[in-house]
Scaffold this motif. Sequence first.
Motif, PDB file in Angstrom:
ATOM      1  N   PRO B 205      35.834  35.827  40.232  1.00  0.00           N
ATOM      2  CA  PRO B 205      35.540  35.835  38.796  1.00  0.00           C
ATOM      3  C   PRO B 205      34.053  35.705  38.458  1.00  0.00           C
ATOM      4  O   PRO B 205      33.558  36.424  37.585  1.00  0.00           O
ATOM      5  CB  PRO B 205      36.344  34.645  38.277  1.00  0.00           C
ATOM      6  N   ARG B 369      30.259  23.167  41.059  1.00  0.00           N
ATOM      7  CA  ARG B 369      31.386  22.724  41.866  1.00  0.00           C
ATOM      8  C   ARG B 369      32.346  23.907  42.001  1.00  0.00           C
ATOM      9  O   ARG B 369      33.354  23.975  41.310  1.00  0.00           O
ATOM     10  CB  ARG B 369      32.074  21.522  41.208  1.00  0.00           C
ATOM     11  N   PRO B 370      31.992  24.860  42.858  1.00  0.00           N
ATOM     12  CA  PRO B 370      32.906  25.990  43.044  1.00  0.00           C
ATOM     13  C   PRO B 370      34.131  25.546  43.814  1.00  0.00           C
ATOM     14  O   PRO B 370      34.079  24.533  44.526  1.00  0.00           O
ATOM     15  CB  PRO B 370      32.075  26.983  43.862  1.00  0.00           C
ATOM     16  N   PRO B 371      35.233  26.266  43.675  1.00  0.00           N
ATOM     17  CA  PRO B 371      36.395  25.941  44.512  1.00  0.00           C
ATOM     18  C   PRO B 371      36.040  26.181  45.973  1.00  0.00           C
ATOM     19  O   PRO B 371      35.190  27.013  46.283  1.00  0.00           O
ATOM     20  CB  PRO B 371      37.461  26.928  44.039  1.00  0.00           C
ATOM     21  N   VAL B 372      36.654  25.419  46.849  1.00  0.00           N
ATOM     22  CA  VAL B 372      36.373  25.555  48.292  1.00  0.00           C
ATOM     23  C   VAL B 372      37.681  25.593  49.064  1.00  0.00           C
ATOM     24  O   VAL B 372      38.714  25.156  48.575  1.00  0.00           O
ATOM     25  CB  VAL B 372      35.524  24.372  48.829  1.00  0.00           C
ATOM     26  N   CYS B 399      43.304  32.751  48.686  1.00  0.00           N
ATOM     27  CA  CYS B 399      42.422  31.603  48.936  1.00  0.00           C
ATOM     28  C   CYS B 399      41.256  31.999  49.828  1.00  0.00           C
ATOM     29  O   CYS B 399      40.132  31.531  49.664  1.00  0.00           O
ATOM     30  CB  CYS B 399      43.170  30.505  49.684  1.00  0.00           C
ATOM     31  N   ALA B 406      29.112  30.251  49.796  1.00  0.00           N
ATOM     32  CA  ALA B 406      28.257  29.437  50.670  1.00  0.00           C
ATOM     33  C   ALA B 406      29.023  28.185  51.090  1.00  0.00           C
ATOM     34  O   ALA B 406      29.805  27.657  50.303  1.00  0.00           O
ATOM     35  CB  ALA B 406      26.976  29.042  49.926  1.00  0.00           C
ATOM     36  N   ALA B 474      49.461  31.246  48.990  1.00  0.00           N
ATOM     37  CA  ALA B 474      48.851  29.929  48.794  1.00  0.00           C
ATOM     38  C   ALA B 474      48.105  29.795  47.473  1.00  0.00           C
ATOM     39  O   ALA B 474      48.270  28.816  46.748  1.00  0.00           O
ATOM     40  CB  ALA B 474      47.914  29.622  49.962  1.00  0.00           C
ATOM     41  N   MET B 475      47.277  30.769  47.144  1.00  0.00           N
ATOM     42  CA  MET B 475      46.351  30.603  46.024  1.00  0.00           C
ATOM     43  C   MET B 475      47.066  30.326  44.710  1.00  0.00           C
ATOM     44  O   MET B 475      46.592  29.575  43.875  1.00  0.00           O
ATOM     45  CB  MET B 475      45.514  31.885  45.874  1.00  0.00           C
ATOM     46  N   THR B 476      48.208  30.962  44.512  1.00  0.00           N
ATOM     47  CA  THR B 476      48.908  30.820  43.231  1.00  0.00           C
ATOM     48  C   THR B 476      49.847  29.623  43.217  1.00  0.00           C
ATOM     49  O   THR B 476      50.505  29.371  42.211  1.00  0.00           O
ATOM     50  CB  THR B 476      49.698  32.097  42.942  1.00  0.00           C
ATOM     51  N   GLN B 478      51.780  28.352  46.451  1.00  0.00           N
ATOM     52  CA  GLN B 478      52.822  28.309  47.498  1.00  0.00           C
ATOM     53  C   GLN B 478      54.138  28.979  47.093  1.00  0.00           C
ATOM     54  O   GLN B 478      55.207  28.379  47.172  1.00  0.00           O
ATOM     55  CB  GLN B 478      53.088  26.856  47.941  1.00  0.00           C
ATOM     56  N   LEU B 544      48.658  22.753  52.512  1.00  0.00           N
ATOM     57  CA  LEU B 544      49.308  22.239  51.307  1.00  0.00           C
ATOM     58  C   LEU B 544      50.822  22.430  51.412  1.00  0.00           C
ATOM     59  O   LEU B 544      51.604  21.710  50.809  1.00  0.00           O
ATOM     60  CB  LEU B 544      48.779  22.969  50.070  1.00  0.00           C
ATOM     61  N   PRO B 572      34.556  20.374  53.219  1.00  0.00           N
ATOM     62  CA  PRO B 572      34.201  19.319  52.271  1.00  0.00           C
ATOM     63  C   PRO B 572      34.436  17.912  52.812  1.00  0.00           C
ATOM     64  O   PRO B 572      34.268  16.951  52.077  1.00  0.00           O
ATOM     65  CB  PRO B 572      35.092  19.599  51.059  1.00  0.00           C
TER      66      PRO B 572
END
Lengths: 201, 613
Positions: B205, B369-372, B399, B406, B474-476, B478, B544, B572
């Motif tokens: 996005p 704080r981007p998603p990781v 995902c 980065a 996964a991204m949406t 599971q 997850l 992280p």
Amino acid sequence: MSTAEQAFTVSLVGVGGQGILRAAAIIAHAAVAAGLDVKSSEIKGMSQRGGSVLSTVRFGQRVLSPRSDHADLVIATELLEGLRGLPLLAAGGTMVCAASTRIQPGAVLRREQEYPTELAEQAAARGVRLIALDAEALARQAGNPRTANSVLLGAASALLPFCDDDWQAGLAKSVPPKTLETNLLALRLGREATTSQEARQ
Amino acid sequence: MTGWVGYTHGAMQPQLMSGNEAIAHGAVRAGAGFACGYPGTPSTEIVETAAKLSGIHAQWCVNEKVAVETGVGAALAGVRTLVTMKHVGLNVAMDPFMAVSLAGVNAGLVILSADDPGMHSSQNEQDNRNLARFAKIPLLEPSDSQEAYDFIAAAFELSEEFDTPVLLRTTTRVSHGRGLVVPGEPVELQPRPYTRDISKYVMVPANASKRNHRALQRLEELRARAEVSPLNVIEPGTIDFGIITSGVAYEYAKEAFPDAWFLKLGFSNPLPYQKVLEFYGKVSRVAVVEELDPFLEEQIRALGLPVYGKEYIPAEGELDQDAVRRALEPCLTAEPPARGPVTIPGPQQLAPAPAPALDVKDLPILPVRPPVLCPGCPHRAVFSTLRKRRMVTMGDIGCYTLGALAPLLALDTSLCMGASIGMMAGFNKALGKKAAVGVIGDSTFFHSGITALLDARYNEAEGVVVILDNRTTAMTGQQGHPGTGVHPDNTDGPAIDIVRLCLGLGVRVQTTDPADYKSLEKLVREEVKAPGLSVIVVQSPCILYLPPEKRTVEVVDDNCNLCGLCLAIGCPAIAPLDDTVSILDNCIGCGLCADVCNRDALIMHGLNEMAGV
């Protein structure tokens, strides 16, 4: 609420995984219990991947738009996200922030950037009323560290037109039944902490 | 013939060619090196003709979506590419078609849609000029074989100059009609080597919204070009009657009304407003002659200009000169319609961004704080491995697209669902070597990776396809998919085995567990070197969905020299301290940091060990 016709806007900000969406649901259901019209919206595509999360709840006699960038109240579940959430506030707005909760983003972990901690100064410079509290400590006191968001809701409750029954109904709709009592206690501890903070000022 | 004189035609003899043959010859003359498509009347003969010509690779793809993705891969590799299909084929290809408008191209990319007014051999009629407008890309409409030959070169030039795919739209009578073509001199091309640009080619996005803004700017730049393009010409007439038209409808209208004024739009999207306005200055009566939809008519009416349009000209089927003459004859002598005020949309004058209620000028620049990828995510090992191979890595949607951020920076592209494999195949085919690999998740593979793998096998593409099989969407959140057999109500259905599916296509398949990092590295290294096409299925459930057994990492501070190898995996749960690193509470003990450490500074402790067994 500024006028009877205008919606009251609460924005909740934090980090994906902190339960922002559930906290928003509690407020929304409490508003329903209070007999108010409610709309809420959220961007949750990244909510499980540790990104910034924003959820907005608006309630009043009649609510049209599901979003607004002029919140009467911002509830921040993390200090950096509280700073990031300051521009979401309308003039005269209030922020409730779990100021002792700090989740370092990657760039800070990698020491590329510093974790900013000056929320109190930045809020004061803009005339924002800040209610900062150690939500995690109070949640542990309530018996479960995962009730920190209920502590924040309690801290914000003096600003919201909900009675105890409304909060109970909102929580009952949103949290697992066996955690309801702990969450109610956390809510009360948050409210008391704020009252005593106010009394000191 | 038109007054269009964009290219010099050498002293070569005219040849009789169908429009489709002319497009193939014109593409080769314009330096195109890659043509692909799915057969569909009336587009089929373009790839067939290209296959007989030297200097261009031609292939059938398994469908139009894979064809566009393959074409994008070839264009990114630096080769001018033509992708062909019939009108309904573009429906199949809409996902990459819309996405490549934002991403842009490297070498020219022309997508040919052959429409079939009259449904001579189609299940519907649709006017694909609408889709050029929908995708915010330029549209060229040749009227005969010569223009088909010439416009393909103009399309490649526009594509490269404006970094956009171009839609070349023919209809049955242009594609299958024959006419004389004077060939031109070959076009000299500069090499366009691929340059990695995550912000341009990875449509997460944050990147896509910037590219979308750019596409809107590009549209106005293209409109300015359409105003002066030699493809858009005013042809003077001798009567007070003007016709605005494009494509083969021009030929019909010109034969019906040779004395009329004409605005012939060869470059018809975005519409050159000033050119239209200039034309209205020449005559007091204007008709728009177009087959199918009132595509030009509605845009011209929106300017406030009166038009004789679809109330006279049929909006279905084909036209011809008799139909046009019959339809518009009453308009020739009609009282010229009254003209009201004309409004040309000016440049955007957006209200200034609202000042925030609070003064935020002095707010510090906050760390984003981007998603990781989660701590312990099995995808991380794959990206850590692929980075070392320095291959062009075609990514996909899930995902694992986060592998482009980065510090991993491990993906080159993410276009649309299932695009990785076709783009890899096209890229490698265009360069004639194994320069790119593809990375795709299990759910995305079932969505539309299967057809692309089928295509890569059929076309004998080189490449390594890494399927990240984490047993869930996964991204949406599971969800189930055919590989798990799980339905939305959590009941179980039949589960399809990815490995057997790939083996069924005759592709070499290997499986590995990313927890065995050394084996994963070895496998990737070997497969990248080996000739041909292979699949590596990396099997490890989403943490997850199925959290692994908890292990712990011990940091041996004396051994750590802060070399940064463990930090580079972008986990992280690791943070540097002054002279060592620290493992944070969110660590789930996947062990990748210990695997990449080459100084024994990170030691894993398993459950058994902790229990003293």
